[in-house]
Design a protein around this motif. Structure first.
Motif, PDB file in Angstrom:
ATOM      1  N   ILE A  65      15.860  -1.269  36.365  1.00 41.52           N
ATOM      2  CA  ILE A  65      16.529   0.014  37.395  1.00 41.52           C
ATOM      3  C   ILE A  65      16.152   1.108  36.471  1.00 41.52           C
ATOM      4  CG2 ILE A  65      18.541   1.262  37.790  1.00 41.52           C
ATOM      5  CD1 ILE A  65      19.695  -1.570  38.203  1.00 41.52           C
ATOM      6  N   THR A  66      16.230   0.713  35.180  1.00 42.69           N
ATOM      7  CA  THR A  66      15.630   2.196  34.316  1.00 42.69           C
ATOM      8  C   THR A  66      14.062   2.594  34.344  1.00 42.69           C
ATOM      9  OG1 THR A  66      17.166   1.632  32.617  1.00 42.69           O
ATOM     10  CG2 THR A  66      15.503   3.109  31.809  1.00 42.69           C
ATOM     11  N   MET A  67      13.322   1.452  34.579  1.00 46.21           N
ATOM     12  CA  MET A  67      11.811   1.676  34.678  1.00 46.21           C
ATOM     13  C   MET A  67      11.311   2.530  35.843  1.00 46.21           C
ATOM     14  SD  MET A  67       8.913  -0.963  34.672  1.00 46.21           S
ATOM     15  CE  MET A  67       9.375  -1.689  36.328  1.00 46.21           C
ATOM     16  N   THR A  68      12.080   1.993  37.065  1.00 48.45           N
ATOM     17  CA  THR A  68      11.768   2.403  38.421  1.00 48.45           C
ATOM     18  C   THR A  68      12.654   3.909  38.849  1.00 48.45           C
ATOM     19  OG1 THR A  68      13.533   1.104  39.372  1.00 48.45           O
ATOM     20  CG2 THR A  68      11.326   0.154  39.308  1.00 48.45           C
ATOM     21  N   LEU A  69      13.643   3.834  38.117  1.00 47.90           N
ATOM     22  CA  LEU A  69      14.731   5.188  38.511  1.00 47.90           C
ATOM     23  C   LEU A  69      14.998   5.983  37.562  1.00 47.90           C
ATOM     24  CD1 LEU A  69      17.120   3.339  41.147  1.00 47.90           C
ATOM     25  CD2 LEU A  69      14.672   4.607  41.659  1.00 47.90           C
ATOM     26  N   GLY A  70      14.836   5.805  36.213  1.00 52.78           N
ATOM     27  CA  GLY A  70      15.032   6.092  35.031  1.00 52.78           C
ATOM     28  C   GLY A  70      14.946   7.940  35.140  1.00 52.78           C
ATOM     29  N   SER A  71      13.494   8.230  35.308  1.00 59.85           N
ATOM     30  CA  SER A  71      13.221   9.414  35.316  1.00 59.85           C
ATOM     31  C   SER A  71      13.871  10.360  36.359  1.00 59.85           C
ATOM     32  CB  SER A  71      11.511   9.523  35.048  1.00 59.85           C
ATOM     33  OG  SER A  71      11.274   9.061  36.475  1.00 59.85           O
ATOM     34  N   VAL A  73      16.743   9.652  37.649  1.00 60.78           N
ATOM     35  CA  VAL A  73      18.189  10.042  37.595  1.00 60.78           C
ATOM     36  C   VAL A  73      18.328  10.842  36.498  1.00 60.78           C
ATOM     37  CG1 VAL A  73      20.503   8.758  36.697  1.00 60.78           C
ATOM     38  CG2 VAL A  73      18.868   7.605  38.280  1.00 60.78           C
ATOM     39  N   LEU A  74      17.711  10.963  35.229  1.00 62.35           N
ATOM     40  CA  LEU A  74      17.657  12.095  34.215  1.00 62.35           C
ATOM     41  C   LEU A  74      17.480  13.383  34.908  1.00 62.35           C
ATOM     42  CD1 LEU A  74      16.045  10.331  30.963  1.00 62.35           C
ATOM     43  CD2 LEU A  74      18.382  10.339  31.734  1.00 62.35           C
ATOM     44  N   ASP A  75      16.486  13.379  35.787  1.00 70.56           N
ATOM     45  CA  ASP A  75      15.971  15.006  36.310  1.00 70.56           C
ATOM     46  C   ASP A  75      17.154  15.283  37.210  1.00 70.56           C
ATOM     47  OD1 ASP A  75      13.624  14.927  34.935  1.00 70.56           O
ATOM     48  OD2 ASP A  75      12.783  14.052  36.691  1.00 70.56           O
ATOM     49  N   LEU A  76      17.801  14.264  37.921  1.00 66.23           N
ATOM     50  CA  LEU A  76      19.049  14.840  38.859  1.00 66.23           C
ATOM     51  C   LEU A  76      20.063  15.205  38.027  1.00 66.23           C
ATOM     52  CD1 LEU A  76      20.057  14.542  41.854  1.00 66.23           C
ATOM     53  CD2 LEU A  76      21.036  12.145  41.279  1.00 66.23           C
ATOM     54  N   PHE A  77      20.416  14.655  37.030  1.00 66.70           N
ATOM     55  CA  PHE A  77      21.748  15.169  36.217  1.00 66.70           C
ATOM     56  C   PHE A  77      21.474  16.338  35.194  1.00 66.70           C
ATOM     57  CE2 PHE A  77      23.124  11.375  37.888  1.00 66.70           C
ATOM     58  CZ  PHE A  77      24.422  11.866  38.436  1.00 66.70           C
ATOM     59  N   GLY A  78      20.075  16.419  35.134  1.00 67.36           N
ATOM     60  CA  GLY A  78      19.555  17.721  34.145  1.00 67.36           C
ATOM     61  C   GLY A  78      19.668  17.046  32.685  1.00 67.36           C
ATOM     62  N   ILE A  79      19.690  15.743  32.390  1.00 69.86           N
ATOM     63  CA  ILE A  79      19.751  15.312  31.208  1.00 69.86           C
ATOM     64  C   ILE A  79      18.443  14.801  30.391  1.00 69.86           C
ATOM     65  CG2 ILE A  79      20.734  13.132  29.804  1.00 69.86           C
ATOM     66  CD1 ILE A  79      22.782  12.766  32.020  1.00 69.86           C
ATOM     67  N   SER A  80      18.224  15.273  29.183  1.00 70.24           N
ATOM     68  CA  SER A  80      16.577  14.910  28.849  1.00 70.24           C
ATOM     69  C   SER A  80      16.968  13.678  28.009  1.00 70.24           C
ATOM     70  CB  SER A  80      16.385  16.093  27.729  1.00 70.24           C
ATOM     71  OG  SER A  80      17.298  16.180  26.937  1.00 70.24           O
ATOM     72  N   LEU A  81      15.616  13.138  27.756  1.00 69.10           N
ATOM     73  CA  LEU A  81      15.441  11.968  27.095  1.00 69.10           C
ATOM     74  C   LEU A  81      16.056  11.971  25.450  1.00 69.10           C
ATOM     75  CD1 LEU A  81      13.822   9.741  28.952  1.00 69.10           C
ATOM     76  CD2 LEU A  81      12.806   9.216  26.754  1.00 69.10           C
ATOM     77  N   PRO A  82      15.897  13.024  24.757  1.00 71.65           N
ATOM     78  CA  PRO A  82      16.327  13.305  23.338  1.00 71.65           C
ATOM     79  C   PRO A  82      17.903  13.132  23.440  1.00 71.65           C
ATOM     80  CG  PRO A  82      14.554  14.899  23.687  1.00 71.65           C
ATOM     81  CD  PRO A  82      14.998  14.182  24.922  1.00 71.65           C
ATOM     82  N   GLY A 139      16.646   3.017  22.853  1.00 71.61           N
ATOM     83  CA  GLY A 139      15.092   2.761  22.418  1.00 71.61           C
ATOM     84  C   GLY A 139      14.418   2.145  23.716  1.00 71.61           C
ATOM     85  N   SER A 140      14.696   0.947  23.981  1.00 68.60           N
ATOM     86  CA  SER A 140      14.467   0.218  24.923  1.00 68.60           C
ATOM     87  C   SER A 140      14.320   0.687  26.432  1.00 68.60           C
ATOM     88  CB  SER A 140      15.064  -1.180  25.080  1.00 68.60           C
ATOM     89  OG  SER A 140      15.115  -1.934  23.594  1.00 68.60           O
ATOM     90  N   LEU A 141      15.544   1.500  26.580  1.00 70.78           N
ATOM     91  CA  LEU A 141      15.619   2.151  28.336  1.00 70.78           C
ATOM     92  C   LEU A 141      14.370   3.253  28.172  1.00 70.78           C
ATOM     93  CD1 LEU A 141      19.389   2.436  28.714  1.00 70.78           C
ATOM     94  CD2 LEU A 141      17.663   0.621  29.350  1.00 70.78           C
ATOM     95  N   ALA A 142      14.356   3.933  26.929  1.00 70.66           N
ATOM     96  CA  ALA A 142      13.415   5.146  26.968  1.00 70.66           C
ATOM     97  C   ALA A 142      11.933   4.461  27.170  1.00 70.66           C
ATOM     98  CB  ALA A 142      13.331   5.790  25.601  1.00 70.66           C
ATOM     99  N   ALA A 143      11.660   3.319  26.428  1.00 68.57           N
ATOM    100  CA  ALA A 143      10.410   2.930  26.534  1.00 68.57           C
ATOM    101  C   ALA A 143      10.213   2.334  28.168  1.00 68.57           C
ATOM    102  CB  ALA A 143      10.273   1.524  25.651  1.00 68.57           C
ATOM    103  N   ALA A 144      11.155   1.846  28.638  1.00 67.27           N
ATOM    104  CA  ALA A 144      11.253   1.557  30.057  1.00 67.27           C
ATOM    105  C   ALA A 144      10.859   2.412  30.832  1.00 67.27           C
ATOM    106  CB  ALA A 144      12.438   0.635  30.692  1.00 67.27           C
ATOM    107  N   ILE A 145      11.532   3.846  30.608  1.00 67.24           N
ATOM    108  CA  ILE A 145      11.024   4.900  31.467  1.00 67.24           C
ATOM    109  C   ILE A 145       9.835   5.305  31.061  1.00 67.24           C
ATOM    110  CG2 ILE A 145      11.577   7.274  31.645  1.00 67.24           C
ATOM    111  CD1 ILE A 145      14.559   6.739  30.665  1.00 67.24           C
TER     112      ILE A 145
END
Length: 230
Positions: A65-71, A73-82, A139-145
């Motif tokens: 899920i994170t790999m396909t939709l992660g970026s 979702v983060l853009d939708l809520f305005g949340i940055s990877l850091p 870390g794993s989720l960030a790598a998947a994104i």
């Protein structure tokens, strides 16, 4: 047609290997296997195997899920990877600190903990914090994104083949986590009680260090976004 099939097969294979190489070193199920054994002491072999399979499924689903939709979702809520790294790293470090300072439970406490885990809230405890964020952390989720973001190509068919290969890689990672947790008790049992305690403390300290490193990476990422005039 033959060339097209070869191209798609090549894209599938490359993305599968790329996904494994990008996420496996970070997720590292061998590092968290002692924690799984500690949490499941006193449980029967069948219960432990079932729990290991469930954790593997959760990890595969999370990564996919994170790999396909992660970026998105983060853009939708305005949340940055850091920010995700900082929040997730704090959770990882906190759980590792608890593991590092927990005294060896007695047999009665272990049996009671196992009974509570299996009867009352096994699914909740299996997902959090065992599956996330201890096994599959930020870390794993960030790598998947990052893997998912690199799969896009101008050709739709090639992109779909790459996505299928990466998803297959995430499934393989989940299966690897399940197999590692499933047989971790056999390996650790040979170490004896003292060896298990020492190994668990070492792994907890390493996990604590990983959590601090994730937080620091997130802080560095946030600092990099600050205006140069500040």
């Amino acid at each position: 047609m033959e060339f097209s099939l070869l191209t798609l097969a090549s894209a599938f294979g490359k993305s599968l290997l790329f996904a494994l190489a990008g996420v496996l070193p970070i997720i590292n199920p061998l590092a968290t296997a002692p924690i799984f054994v500690s949490w499941t002491q006193g449980m029967s072999i069948s219960q432990r195997h079932q729990l290991a399979t469930t954790v593997g499924k959760y990890v595969a689903i999370l990564l996919a899920i994170t790999m396909t939709l992660g970026s998105l979702v983060l853009d939708l809520f305005g949340i940055s990877l850091p920010v995700v790294r900082v929040a997730g790293g704090i959770i990882v470090a906190y759980n590792a600190w608890l593991m590092l300072n927990t005294q060896q439970p007695t047999h009665d406490d272990t049996a009671q903990m196992a009974q509570t885990l299996t009867e009352d809230n096994a699914r909740l405890n299996t997902f959090y914090p065992l599956s996330f964020p201890i096994t599959c952390g930020p870390g794993s989720l960030a790598a998947a994104i990052a893997v998912g973001a690199s799969l896009r190509t101008p050709r739709i068919t090639e992109t779909l083949a790459s996505l299928a290969g990466a998803l297959a890689g995430m499934v393989l990672l989940g299966m690897l986590v399940a197999a590692t947790f499933r047989y971790a008790g056999i390996v650790l049992r040979k170490l004896g009680e003292v060896g298990q305690l020492v190994f668990l403390r070492i792994m907890a300290f390493i996990l604590l260090s990983v959590g601090v490193q994730i937080v620091w990476d997130g802080i560095r990422g946030l600092i990099a976004t600050l205006p140069s005039s500040i």
